[in-house]
Write a protein that holds these residues in place. Structure first.
Motif, PDB file in Angstrom:
ATOM      1  N   THR A  77      42.419  17.106 -21.313  1.00 10.18           N
ATOM      2  CA  THR A  77      43.101  16.968 -20.033  1.00 10.18           C
ATOM      3  C   THR A  77      42.462  17.921 -19.036  1.00 10.18           C
ATOM      4  OG1 THR A  77      44.735  18.662 -20.602  1.00 10.18           O
ATOM      5  CG2 THR A  77      45.287  16.383 -21.169  1.00 10.18           C
ATOM      6  N   GLY A  78      42.903  17.887 -17.788  1.00  9.91           N
ATOM      7  CA  GLY A  78      42.393  18.848 -16.814  1.00  9.91           C
ATOM      8  C   GLY A  78      42.103  18.211 -15.474  1.00  9.91           C
ATOM      9  N   ILE A  79      41.478  19.020 -14.609  1.00  9.47           N
ATOM     10  CA  ILE A  79      41.175  18.564 -13.258  1.00  9.47           C
ATOM     11  C   ILE A  79      40.098  17.487 -13.276  1.00  9.47           C
ATOM     12  CG2 ILE A  79      40.292  19.302 -11.007  1.00  9.47           C
ATOM     13  CD1 ILE A  79      41.518  22.013 -11.508  1.00  9.47           C
ATOM     14  N   ARG A 113      48.522  15.952 -11.991  1.00  7.71           N
ATOM     15  CA  ARG A 113      47.650  15.227 -12.919  1.00  7.71           C
ATOM     16  C   ARG A 113      46.919  16.121 -13.923  1.00  7.71           C
ATOM     17  NH1 ARG A 113      42.276  15.268 -11.614  1.00  7.71           N
ATOM     18  NH2 ARG A 113      41.697  16.273  -9.644  1.00  7.71           N
ATOM     19  N   LYS A 114      46.970  17.445 -13.768  1.00  5.10           N
ATOM     20  CA  LYS A 114      46.202  18.325 -14.658  1.00  5.10           C
ATOM     21  C   LYS A 114      46.602  18.182 -16.121  1.00  5.10           C
ATOM     22  CE  LYS A 114      46.978  22.038 -12.128  1.00  5.10           C
ATOM     23  NZ  LYS A 114      46.974  23.443 -11.636  1.00  5.10           N
ATOM     24  N   HIS A 115      47.840  17.767 -16.378  1.00  8.42           N
ATOM     25  CA  HIS A 115      48.313  17.633 -17.750  1.00  8.42           C
ATOM     26  C   HIS A 115      47.961  16.283 -18.357  1.00  8.42           C
ATOM     27  CE1 HIS A 115      51.330  15.830 -15.134  1.00  8.42           C
ATOM     28  NE2 HIS A 115      51.764  15.120 -16.157  1.00  8.42           N
ATOM     29  N   GLN A 159      44.789   9.288 -16.000  1.00  3.10           N
ATOM     30  CA  GLN A 159      44.404   9.444 -14.597  1.00  3.10           C
ATOM     31  C   GLN A 159      43.665   8.210 -14.083  1.00  3.10           C
ATOM     32  OE1 GLN A 159      42.865  13.292 -13.314  1.00  3.10           O
ATOM     33  NE2 GLN A 159      43.555  14.239 -15.222  1.00  3.10           N
ATOM     34  N   TYR A 208      41.745  18.308  -5.830  1.00 10.06           N
ATOM     35  CA  TYR A 208      41.234  19.148  -6.898  1.00 10.06           C
ATOM     36  C   TYR A 208      41.790  20.563  -6.737  1.00 10.06           C
ATOM     37  CZ  TYR A 208      38.074  15.201  -7.531  1.00 10.06           C
ATOM     38  OH  TYR A 208      37.561  13.951  -7.733  1.00 10.06           O
ATOM     39  N   GLN A 247      43.546  24.199  -7.046  1.00  8.77           N
ATOM     40  CA  GLN A 247      44.853  24.601  -7.560  1.00  8.77           C
ATOM     41  C   GLN A 247      45.869  23.469  -7.512  1.00  8.77           C
ATOM     42  OE1 GLN A 247      45.585  27.535  -9.016  1.00  8.77           O
ATOM     43  NE2 GLN A 247      43.424  28.032  -8.843  1.00  8.77           N
ATOM     44  N   ALA A 285      45.767  20.261  -7.974  1.00  9.01           N
ATOM     45  CA  ALA A 285      45.154  19.039  -8.501  1.00  9.01           C
ATOM     46  C   ALA A 285      46.222  17.965  -8.655  1.00  9.01           C
ATOM     47  CB  ALA A 285      44.481  19.318  -9.838  1.00  9.01           C
ATOM     48  N   CYS A 286      46.125  16.948  -7.841  1.00  8.75           N
ATOM     49  CA  CYS A 286      47.159  15.910  -7.840  1.00  8.75           C
ATOM     50  C   CYS A 286      46.603  14.644  -7.216  1.00  8.75           C
ATOM     51  CB  CYS A 286      48.386  16.385  -7.050  1.00  8.75           C
ATOM     52  SG  CYS A 286      48.070  16.573  -5.271  1.00  8.75           S
TER      53      CYS A 286
END
Length: 489
Positions: A248-250, A442-444, A450, A472, A474, A476-477
């Motif tokens: 997961t992640g940015i 979305r980071k999780h 995504q 992107y 901090q 990130a959404c």
């Protein structure tokens, strides 16, 4: 030195820039080259994943260095994202964003690379001096400037300390038409320009503190769907944020961003927001204005959780007494008997059947949290369509991290950001003060999740229902703006 320069000239270092479609261009690398999507870059690349000013490459003492210019989608050397100036050689693989690749080469094969690992310049970010001679006069002027800077900084520190000392005893009222408001710079296109409305729109994107269960109170209202238990909210949150089986992640491996989400929507969003202002839309400057919009039924409240989404909004709400705000007079207490006080009092006496006490700090916080759940009535089905599609696919609810905000609440969030530029006075319509914008964290999520959401958002954007962006850093959404009249600009 002359011999060294002659040798560098004979090397004729070159930079090759290629895209995923195979197009390739070559440039002489004699001093410094900037690469980006805008005309301000020396090398312009037609790649929507590239920021306006993405990276800089320069030749120094026979060595080639590259640095990322705070781009959105990153600069990668041999698969690793760089954040400081980094030395590169002919053997390195360099990628900008998602689809642009570069490499360097020395003609006549004169660039003999030593067997040394890649190194970076000192963390100061300054390049090494190209001259070994330092003018004494420059040293004297620099020392004088530093001394002045130290004295000036000390003076400012004293003023700040005095300011906070005064705040302990008397309330602060910010006044003046030249009110300076710090705003966070998160530009999905990169290369922020405080004079550009596209950048101003993006710069207001600031994430709140995470909401905690202890911040919430259950409500009993006339609208049954709003009567959600805190335990159900906790359950939905735990399901949404549960560990995944994949990365997961940015920017997880396999992320595929459709062109609709690369940033072209900023132009459409700007046009729609400007149209709303022209047609007489009144921004909610403070919580009293949000309360008025609630009473007028311009905005409706969303439940804090459903099967397909939960709201992580209001985490930064305070228990302080309500204040008014305007760009002309700043922030001021709301006095009993004034129109704004009467609005808040009317809502507190009957908030959909729930009663609150304006003199109770806990009640004031609950009112703020509920007012931050306000949304445009025509935007609600859009959020539901997206959330339901995601829930059917993955069996998890979406995490919604922002809905409608008042201007003073937005400014309070921006004040906590150290990397900010200042906006003086009115003139900007932050998307979340429109009642038509929401963010999906979305980071999780995995790349599969995504990608699914982005395809859904792209499809809805092609239908003319929304304007969506991927953000992107901090915050990130996925940022979604719903056209309140159902018509794109």
């Amino acid at each position: 030195m002359q011999k060294q320069k002659a040798m560098l000239k004979s090397q004729q270092m070159r930079l090759l820039v290629s895209s995923i479609d195979g197009e390739s261009r070559s440039y002489n690398l004699e001093d410094e080259l900037t690469i980006g999507r805008s005309a301000s870059a020396r090398i312009t690349v037609d790649d929507p994943s590239i920021s306006r000013l993405h990276a800089t490459i320069w030749l120094e003492d026979g060595k080639v260095w590259i640095t990322d210019e705070n781009s959105t989608n990153g600069t990668y050397v041999n698969g690793k994202r760089i954040f400081e100036p980094t030395r590169i050689t002919e053997n390195d693989e360099i990628k900008l964003g998602f689809n642009t690749f570069i490499r360097i080469e020395a003609e006549n094969n004169l660039d003999q690379k030593p067997n040394l690992p890649n190194t970076t310049l000192p963390k100061t970010g300054f390049k090494e001096s190209k001259s070994q001679t330092i003018n004494p006069q420059i040293i004297f002027l620099t020392a004088g400037a530093l001394a002045f800077l130290i004295i000036f900084s000390a003076f400012i520190a004293i003023l700040i300390a005095k300011h906070y000392e005064d705040r302990q005893s008397t309330p602060t009222i910010i006044t003046g038409s030249s009110l300076s408001i710090p705003v966070r710079v998160i530009d999905p296109l990169g290369g922020e320009d405080p004079e550009d409305l596209d950048d101003l729109i993006a710069s207001w994107e600031v994430e709140e503190k995470e909401l905690r269960a202890e911040d919430l109170s259950e409500i009993s209202t006339e609208t049954s769907e709003l009567n959600v238990s805190v335990s159900f909210w906790q359950r939905q949150r735990s399901i949404a944020l549960a560990p995944r089986n994949g990365p997961t992640g940015i920017i997880p491996e396999g992320l595929q961003v459709p062109p609709e989400l690369f940033g072209d929507g900023v132009v459409k969003q700007k046009a729609k927001l400007a149209q709303m202002l022209r047609l007489g839309y009144q921004q909610p400057m403070d919580f009293a204005d949000l309360a008025q919009k609630k009473l007028n039924k311009e905005l409706i409240e969303l439940p804090m959780a459903t099967e397909s989404f939960f709201l992580d909004v209001g985490g930064s709400a305070t228990e302080e007494p309500f204040t008014s705000f305007s760009f002309d007079t700043g922030e001021a207490p709301i006095i009993p008997g004034t129109p704004k006080f009467e609005v808040l009092k009317r809502l507190a006496e009957n908030f959909d059947g729930q009663r609150y006490d304006l003199n109770n700090p806990r009640d004031r916080k609950q009112m703020r949290i509920r007012l931050l759940r306000m949304f445009h009535p025509k935007a609600k089905p859009i959020l539901k369509e997206i959330a339901d599609a995601y829930f059917r696919k993955f069996g998890r609810p979406l995490r919604v991290t922002s809905l409608t905000r008042s201007m003073d609440y937005q400014i309070a969030l921006n004040r906590t950001n150290p990397n900010s530029f200042r906006v003086r006075g009115a003139g900007s319509l932050p998307p979340h003060t429109s009642g038509c914008a929401f963010d999906l964290a979305r980071k999780h999520m995995t790349a599969e999740e995504q990608n699914f959401l982005m395809q859904k958002l792209a499809e809805m954007e092609r239908r003319g229902l929304i304007d969506a962006l991927i953000e992107y850093n901090q915050n990130a959404c996925f940022h979604i703006f719903v056209y309140p009249d159902g018509k794109p600009p």
